[in-house]
Each structure stands twice: as C-alpha cells, then as structure tokens.
Design an enzyme around this catalytic site. Structure first.
Site, PDB file in Angstrom:
ATOM      1  CD  GLU A  56      -5.297   6.173   1.413  1.00 59.44           C
ATOM      2  OE1 GLU A  56      -5.110   4.970   1.663  1.00 59.44           O
ATOM      3  OE2 GLU A  56      -4.410   7.023   1.540  1.00 59.44           O
ATOM      4  CG  HIS A 106       0.040   6.098  -0.873  1.00 59.78           C
ATOM      5  ND1 HIS A 106      -1.102   6.543  -1.500  1.00 59.78           N
ATOM      6  CD2 HIS A 106      -0.366   5.639   0.343  1.00 59.78           C
ATOM      7  CE1 HIS A 106      -2.145   6.351  -0.712  1.00 59.78           C
ATOM      8  NE2 HIS A 106      -1.733   5.794   0.418  1.00 59.78           N
ATOM      9  CG  HIS A 123      -1.797   1.159   1.378  1.00 57.88           C
ATOM     10  ND1 HIS A 123      -3.127   1.152   1.008  1.00 57.88           N
ATOM     11  CD2 HIS A 123      -1.546   2.402   1.858  1.00 57.88           C
ATOM     12  CE1 HIS A 123      -3.652   2.352   1.254  1.00 57.88           C
ATOM     13  NE2 HIS A 123      -2.716   3.127   1.780  1.00 57.88           N
ATOM     14  CD  GLU A 124       1.744   3.745   3.729  1.00 59.68           C
ATOM     15  OE1 GLU A 124       2.138   4.841   3.288  1.00 59.68           O
ATOM     16  OE2 GLU A 124       0.616   3.588   4.244  1.00 59.68           O
TER      17      GLU A 124
HETATM   18 ZN   LIG Z   1      -2.789   5.208   2.216  1.00 59.51          ZN
END
Ligand SMILES: [Zn+2]
Length: 256
Positions: free
Chosen positions: A187, A129, A125-126
C-alpha cells in the site's frame, strides 16, 4: 532451496518479492477476465465526458509510468502492457488495474474523487499495484500457503486451484478476506509511486491529502477494495505527507 530462486528483486522498488507465477501468464488470464467483465457490465460509452476523463487521465498516467520505468532501465517490466481504460456504471466506490494495463473505474468513485486530479491520484495508486507486481506477489504467497507448485511449463490457467487464486486476487471477483490483502508495504509503495506518476502526468500530487481525507470520512461505508486493506487513515496521510516533497519534484505544473 527452491524459495531462494523464486524471489525476484523489483527493479523499481528494490524490494525482494516472492515470484511463483509468470507475468505473461497473469496478463493472459487478466485479458480473458477483463473482456468477460466488460461484456457483463454496463460500460459507459466513449462519447461520455466522464469516460473521456478516465481515458485522458489513464493515458497520461500510463505515459508517465512508461517514462519512469524506461528512465530507470526497467522498461522490460512493462512488456505486454496494452493499456485500456473503461468507466463502468456501478454504485461501488472502486477502481482497479489488472496486469497488462487493463483498468476499470466505477462511476461510484466519481462523487468521491470530485475532480480530475483526485482521479489521477487513484489511478496512480491502482496502476502501481499492477506494474509493481503486487498481485503476482499475493498470488505467489497464497500458492505457497496452499502448497501449490507450478511445474515448469504447466500453464497456470490449466490448474483450477491457481485459477481460483487468480480470481480472488484480481479485479471484479476479488473477495476481500479470503486471501492475504495488499500488505502495508504494498500500500505504501502504491501511494508513493502513485504520487510520482500523477505528478509526472501533470496532476498536483498534493490533491492526495484532501482526497484520502474524503475517503477516510466515509466512515463505516468504506469501499471494500480500495480501503479495507489499506493502512490506518491517519498513518496513510502521514506517509503521503512524507512522500510529497519527492513527488513535487516531478510536478511541473498542471497540463489541463
Ligand atoms: Zn491499494
């Protein structure tokens, strides 16, 4: 109109993003801030088994990201990436990835991840980004909001206003609520591609459901960066379930 030329279509997500800052400049600023952060915080030694796990998971996710981007003809987007993964002693439930692949995991996250697979979910996830340019997009939006124009070759790092925005968008100095948080779209992208990268790295993406459920059950003590700006918990679980069949196509079984 200037804005028209300042948008860039992301070659992985296909989404048009405002793009007023160059990737090479944010990577240079990130490198400076990362070194500074590591010099001022208790970095866990490389011989520690949890640090070994962070490095192992990180390297596998990074390899998956590289493979995915290369296979989609977007290898250039990872130009300048030199991955680093460090575990840092802190009660904060947090982890982040700066442009250029500079990653930190806080020890406070580990009681929540509980296992290597959940850590892979967080790092997927990170890292998404970062590689999807979400920070650059947030910086650009804030610069536009503040009416800051970057003229030609003037370095971002020479402008105190852009330095301040950078510090608020990225990493340890991030002040939630000061700037636009990660948007719902960002997100959802981070969750979606994060699952795929974790699966390609040999981690069962289905672990995302119990992990985010554990995070949601933290209630009022939710970690500021990981969750405050995230979609409503129920919605996130719904979206993860929708993304799961695609992610599972990339999962060939566990490698560890
Ligand atoms: Zn996030």
């Amino acid at each position: 109109m200037v804005l028209f030329f300042s948008c860039k279509t992301n070659s992985i997500t296909g989404r048009s993003q405002l793009n007023l800052v160059s990737e090479s400049e944010v990577q240079a600023m990130a490198l400076t801030q990362y070194k500074d952060f590591l010099s001022k915080n208790p970095v866990i030694p490389s011989t520690n088994s949890n640090q070994e796990m962070v490095l192992r998971v990180g390297n596998r996710i990074a390899a998956a990201v590289t493979k995915y981007y290369t296979e989609h003809g977007a290898g250039d987007e990872l130009k300048g990436y030199t991955w680093e993964f460090h575990l840092v002693e802190s009660k904060e439930v947090n982890a982040w990835c700066m442009p250029g692949g500079k990653v930190v995991v806080y020890t406070g996250l580990l009681p929540l991840t509980q296992n290597e697979t959940a850590l892979a979910i967080v790092l997927g996830h990170e890292i998404t980004h970062a590689v999807a340019g979400h920070g650059r997009e947030r910086m650009s939006q804030e610069m536009l909001a503040q009416g800051i124009q970057i003229a030609g070759d003037v370095a971002l790092s020479n402008n105190p206003k852009t330095v301040s925005i950078f510090n608020q968008v990225y990493g340890p100095a991030a002040e939630i609520g000061v700037l636009l948080p990660y948007s719902r779209k960002q997100e959802t992208e981070a969750d979606h591609y994060g699952l795929i990268f974790a699966a390609m790295a040999g981690y069962n993406p289905q672990e995302a459901i119990p992990f985010w459920t554990r995070m949601a059950s933290m209630g009022g003590d939710k970690p500021p960066v990981l969750l405050s700006d995230h979609p409503a918990d129920e919605q996130r679980i719904e979206d993860l379930k929708k993304a799961m069949p695609e992610a599972m196509k990339y999962y060939k079984g566990t490698k560890h």
